[in-house]
Design an enzyme around this catalytic site. Structure first.
Site, mmCIF file in Angstrom:
data_model
loop_
_atom_site.group_PDB
_atom_site.id
_atom_site.type_symbol
_atom_site.label_atom_id
_atom_site.label_comp_id
_atom_site.label_asym_id
_atom_site.label_seq_id
_atom_site.Cartn_x
_atom_site.Cartn_y
_atom_site.Cartn_z
ATOM 1 C CE LYS A 14 -4.524 -1.963 1.523
ATOM 2 N NZ LYS A 14 -5.618 -1.869 2.345
ATOM 3 N NE ARG A 52 -7.713 -8.990 0.037
ATOM 4 C CZ ARG A 52 -7.411 -7.949 -0.890
ATOM 5 N NH1 ARG A 52 -6.725 -7.052 -0.637
ATOM 6 N NH2 ARG A 52 -8.022 -8.207 -1.988
#
Length: 289
Positions: free
Chosen positions: A227, A266
């Site tokens: 991210k 995840r």
């Protein structure tokens, strides 16, 4: 029957507890996801990648047909279904434990009928009022993420007086709504939603204070993989570190989370996370020195 560490859920089974942090492998069947958009849009390539993730040790392969990156526009339900269903059907036929990443009850239920065992809803039931009762009726497991609005403008909503208290309170509302709809608490996971209506500093603050979320009494999954806030941390004179250059930082976060006993992560890169989790199991905490 155990599949890749994940126990297939029925109406009498609860979430898996594999004795270590669970790993959810990301399979984006999209043209526009921030890290790998377009790479696995073709069904054959998506299935092959899903099998690779499973072989690397993913407990679940999370199949999504709609990008939720900041600024993304929504795909239609028919498009989303056409992307994910053939992939889910083939992966399930090959013995892979599958979850579906969707905000639509229609897609979630089609995926569950095709064999998906968990619904990963980044909106926590806010995007589709039919989602929570549909999941409850199907007896599937449910992952509720913290969410404040659609991807197209979610960063405009990244305003908090106290990000930890507000995310915890808003997720508590989602937990209450899920339970009221009939979703068994033993099937319910929460996710703080790193990067969704949050700045980089909000993400770091949440990671430092996951114990506050743990007080809600539900297992926690964290999705930090590749991210932007990691790209910002690792930026140099050339600018942000590109998404695929953030895997080592992702793995470092996984090791720290696993040492703290987090339920799941995840990730795009499964094997590295499994390795980090294995290390954390034997070195959960090191004394200062």
């Amino acid at each position: 029957m155990a599949l890749g560490g994940f126990v297939r859920l029925s109406r009498v089974n609860s979430l898996p507890q594999p004795g270590r942090t669970l790993v959810m492998g990301i399979l984006n069947v999209t043209p526009d996801s921030f890290s790998d958009g377009g790479e696995f849009l073709a069904t054959d390539r998506a299935v092959a990648h899903g099998l690779d993730l499973f072989a690397e040790g993913a407990d679940l392969v999370d199949v999504g047909g709609e990008s939720t990156r900041p600024g993304a526009e929504r795909a239609g339900a028919d498009v989303e279904l056409a992307r994910v269903l053939p992939v889910i059907e083939r992966l399930v036929a090959d013995g892979v434990a599958v979850s579906v990443d969707t905000m639509r009850a229609e897609v979630a239920m089609a995926a569950v009928r095709a064999g998906a065992v968990l619904v990963n809803d980044v909106s926590g039931g806010l995007a589709d009022p039919d989602m929570l009762p549909a999941v409850a009726d199907a007896g599937a497991a449910y992952l509720a993420m913290h969410w404040r609005g659609p991807s197209a403008h979610m960063q405009d909503l990244a305003v908090y007086d106290d990000v930890v208290a507000e995310v915890t309170a808003e997720l508590a509302d989602r937990v209450s709504a899920a339970r009221a709809a009939g979703i068994d608490p033993d099937r319910l996971v929460i996710d703080p939603g790193l990067g969704f209506a949050k700045t980089g500093e909000h993400n770091w603050t949440l990671l430092r204070n996951l114990d506050q979320l743990a007080r809600l009494g539900q297992p926690i999954l964290v999705g930090a993989s590749r991210k932007r806030f990691l790209g910002e941390l690792l930026a140099d004179q050339a600018g942000l570190r590109p998404p695929k250059g953030r895997d080592a930082a992702t793995t470092a976060i996984t090791a720290l989370l696993a040492a703290s006993g987090i339920w799941g992560v995840r990730t795009h890169a499964v094997q590295a996370q499994r390795d980090a989790i294995a290390v954390a199991a034997v070195l959960p905490a090191l004394p200062p020195g």
